[in-house]
Design an enzyme around this catalytic site. Structure first.
Site, PDB file in Angstrom:
ATOM      1  N   TYR A  35     107.656  15.021  67.502  1.00  0.00           N
ATOM      2  CA  TYR A  35     108.757  15.085  66.646  1.00  0.00           C
ATOM      3  C   TYR A  35     109.153  13.838  65.967  1.00  0.00           C
ATOM      4  CZ  TYR A  35     112.956  17.056  64.278  1.00  0.00           C
ATOM      5  OH  TYR A  35     113.957  17.279  63.418  1.00  0.00           O
ATOM      6  N   SER A  58     115.565  12.994  60.478  1.00  0.00           N
ATOM      7  CA  SER A  58     116.270  13.145  61.616  1.00  0.00           C
ATOM      8  C   SER A  58     116.412  11.893  62.361  1.00  0.00           C
ATOM      9  CB  SER A  58     115.285  13.934  62.839  1.00  0.00           C
ATOM     10  OG  SER A  58     115.974  13.994  64.015  1.00  0.00           O
TER      11      SER A  58
END
Length: 265
Positions: free
Chosen positions: A150, A137
């Site tokens: 995250y 990501s």
């Protein structure tokens, strides 16, 4: 025949990838924790060519379950050419308002599970001189408000596999790191709040929200070329560059764009 294992294959990007690799003639191994959805997805593809579909319902954070999965792949399929570490979870909560249990869960799914699965499957990947594809990501490159856990997990994922890349280069196993920005997938719909329950507020985004199909097409193309890294759009590439060259400016812009994350919950 190319044999492709996809984790988190029952929905979102994993399902889009499964459809595209299957359409390209690959044998597809679907792995997901959602048994019912997995059965439905497997049935959808098996209608065309049942011999090219395998599916396993597995909790990838369970060491015993992963060992059983490896044994099943060796017995049922006999080898592996492509491993796609796609399964993941996220949270939407400020770091100081997030239980450690939530942070541990995110790290277990997004970092520990793909690392453990990759290492366990390495003998098969070495034998086929195969390929590992990791869905990272942009949050692994730069901070994003409300996603501290995250961001940490995706950063750890990138660092581990970039290191592994150099260590296994002589074995002929290639690694593709994918760095998407915001995608329209269930990972955000199912995001955890700081207390471990579903997040109560909608996510903040920057730039366009891309579809899973759009992303899958670019991953398949990059995989065919054995590329090493994929920044699929200009926003992702530019943001990563801005963070490295002008981190204070990036922090200022991020705080302004994602200001709603700082509002009381």
């Amino acid at each position: 025949m190319t044999r492709v294992l996809i984790t988190g294959a029952a929905s979102g990007l994993g399902w889009a990838l499964a459809q595209r690799f299957f359409a390209g003639g690959a044998d597809v191994i679907l792995v997901d924790i959602d048994r019912q959805r997995l059965l439905e997805r497997a049935a959808d593809l098996a209608a065309a060519a049942p011999e090219r579909i395998h599916h396993y319902a597995v909790d990838l954070t369970d060491d015993k379950a992963v060992a059983e999965l490896i044994a099943a792949i060796e017995a049922d399929i006999g080898g592996l050419d492509v491993l796609i570490n796609n399964a993941g979870i996220t949270h939407r909560s400020l770091a100081c308002q997030t239980d450690m249990a939530v942070l541990r869960q995110v790290m277990a799914v997004d970092w520990q599970a793909p690392v453990a699965l990759t290492l366990a499957l390495m003998p098969l990947l070495r034998a086929s001189r195969g390929q590992i594809i990791n869905i990272g990501s942009m949050a692994g490159w730069m901070p994003v408000l409300g996603r501290a856990g995250y961001c940490s997990a995706k950063a750890a994922l990138g660092q581990f596999f970039e290191t592994l890349r150099g260590e296994i280069a002589a074995d002929g196993v290639s690694i593709l790191m994918v760095y998407p920005s915001f995608l329209d997938t269930p990972i955000e719909t199912n995001a955890l709040g700081g207390d471990g329950r579903p997040a109560a507020h909608k996510r903040s985004t920057v730039g366009s929200i891309r579809s899973a199909g759009w992303m899958a097409e670019r991953i398949v193309t990059a995989a065919k070329k054995r590329e090493r890294r994929l920044f699929p759009d200009r926003l992702t590439w530019f943001s990563s560059l801005l963070w490295r060259l002008a981190p204070d400016l990036y922090q200022h812009l991020m705080t302004r764009k994602l200001a709603s994350e700082l509002e009381p919950r």
